[in-house]
Design an enzyme around this catalytic site. Structure first.
Site, PDB file in Angstrom:
ATOM      1  N   CYS A 269       0.824  -1.207   0.000  1.00 19.08           N
ATOM      2  CA  CYS A 269       0.000   0.000   0.000  1.00 19.08           C
ATOM      3  C   CYS A 269       0.863   1.264   0.000  1.00 19.08           C
ATOM      4  O   CYS A 269       1.474   1.575  -1.014  1.00 19.08           O
ATOM      5  CB  CYS A 269      -0.991  -0.041   1.162  1.00 19.08           C
ATOM      6  N   HIS A 354      -3.884  -5.051   0.130  1.00 17.45           N
ATOM      7  CA  HIS A 354      -3.487  -5.612   1.422  1.00 17.45           C
ATOM      8  C   HIS A 354      -3.530  -7.141   1.389  1.00 17.45           C
ATOM      9  O   HIS A 354      -4.585  -7.739   1.578  1.00 17.45           O
ATOM     10  CB  HIS A 354      -4.417  -5.096   2.525  1.00 17.45           C
ATOM     11  N   GLU A 356      -2.481  -9.126   3.597  1.00 22.23           N
ATOM     12  CA  GLU A 356      -2.804  -9.647   4.930  1.00 22.23           C
ATOM     13  C   GLU A 356      -4.298  -9.567   5.211  1.00 22.23           C
ATOM     14  O   GLU A 356      -4.780 -10.128   6.201  1.00 22.23           O
ATOM     15  CB  GLU A 356      -2.026  -8.874   5.992  1.00 22.23           C
TER      16      GLU A 356
END
Length: 383
Positions: A269, A354, A356
């Site tokens: 990001c 993202h 994660e």
């Protein structure tokens, strides 16, 4: 829950009347929208939302309460919350407190009973813009004056407000009962040292790296390349974070210095944007950003459904860097903006989204595995 009249005003003069919690305050920030159907707690605590007022397009928010396992930072980062319906009751065996109590404890004003569909369509048409929520100032003309006097997101450096002030080791263990990764690496032995440059890092990035066998040292965003290299790391992660990447020249210079080493670098990001700038790319502000859990990203008919949260994007069309040395690995398939890149000669890669998640889909978890493979490959080469 005691509700009192409140007002939402946008910088262009558009306003909405609703009801707020009984915090007597006025809050101003960039009004954006998130299309996710879940994960409101993770969104509230994501540092990338610093300086922003979040519009939840999903109509019912707060109905599963709040727990203390799913937070993504130690504090609530948003300036305010806009909902269609703010649930006064919640039902979940995991909850430890109510939605409204959590907002009041963290001094976050909310406004509900807003036509969030109308507001979202307005932001899509005219772009994300500053706005204000108030239950003190109920005259739209008075509130819009305060909104227009506030600084806009473009040109704001919010990283320094959200980075850690001191370096620290991440010792929080992941919870294996919730972890979805398919890693074959031993979980009990941390055999790779990763330096995480904290631009506003989410906890789940640290959890995932820990799960994949990494011991972590989190350092402030202003840390020099010399100091980072003194830790003798196996890899460097450039974290997510808020604000305009063009203001973080100190971080760009650090990354440029790190690129001349052979240490693998992974950007997420904001980290992706700063790595791109270090490679002489440019960034620009998106009209209303990408914020949600179902953004398709990919290349050559390979698609990942990704979790995204950013208001800026990368542009290499006018870059002075030879694109022959860069491989564009992912595009946002909604608007064709760059969503991932890798350097051909340097072990450095990044993604705009993202991997994660938290909240969101897990399609991109393999990127952590890829990062680990780069680090192991370097170790094997040196030995």
């Amino acid at each position: 829950m005691n509700l009192i009249p409140a007002l939402l005003v946008l910088a262009d003069g558009t306003y909405y009347k609703g009801w707020s919690n009984n915090l007597s305050q006025t809050s101003i920030g960039e009004v954006v929208f998130n299309t996710g159907m879940t994960g409101y707690q993770e969104i509230l605590t994501d540092p990338s939302y610093s300086g922003q007022i979040i519009t939840f397009t999903y109509p019912e928010i707060g109905n599963t309460g709040i727990n203390f396992e799913d937070t993504e930072s130690k504090q609530v980062s948003v300036q305010g919350v806009i909902t269609k319906c703010s649930s006064q009751k919640s039902y979940s065996w995991r909850q430890t407190t109510l939605w409204d109590n959590y907002l009041k404890k963290n001094n976050i004003i909310s406004i509900s009973s807003i036509d969030t569909r109308s507001l979202t369509k307005h932001l899509r048409s005219f772009g994300a813009m500053n706005g204000g929520i108030s239950n003190e100032i109920l005259n739209p003309r008075d509130l819009v004056d305060k909104v227009r006097q506030s600084p806009v997101m473009e040109g704001l450096d919010l990283i320094k407000e959200n980075t850690t002030s001191v370096s620290f080791s991440w010792n929080n263990e992941f919870m294996t009962k919730w972890n979805y990764s398919c890693s074959k690496f031993p979980l009990s032995r941390k055999f790779l040292k990763v330096i995480v440059i904290d631009f506003g890092v989410k906890f789940n990035i640290l959890r995932q790296l820990s799960f994949y066998g990494c011991s972590l040292i989190v350092v402030p965003a202003t840390t020099s390349a010399h100091t980072i290299c003194s830790y003798n790391p196996d890899g460097i992660l450039l974290s997510n974070g808020p604000g305009d990447p063009s203001t973080a020249s100190y971080a760009v210079q650090t990354i440029k210095d790190l690129l001349i080493t052979d240490i693998p670098i992974f950007g997420i990001c904001m980290g992706h944007q700063l790595l791109s700038k270090a490679l002489n790319g440019l960034t620009f502000k998106l009209k209303f950003g990408h914020r949600g859990l179902n953004h398709p990203a990919g290349l050559l008919q390979k698609v990942e459904i990704t979790s995204q949260n950013h208001g800026f994007a990368v542009d290499f069309d006018t870059s002075t860097e030879s694109t022959e040395l860069l491989q564009l690995t992912h595009f946002n398939l909604n608007d064709d903006t760059i969503a991932g890149l890798a350097h051909i000669e340097i072990p450095a890669f990044s993604v705009q989204y993202h991997p994660e998640a938290s909240p969101g889909p897990h399609d991109s978890d393999y990127l952590f595995h890829y990062f680990v493979c780069l680090m192991k490959q370097r170790i094997l080469y040196e030995n």
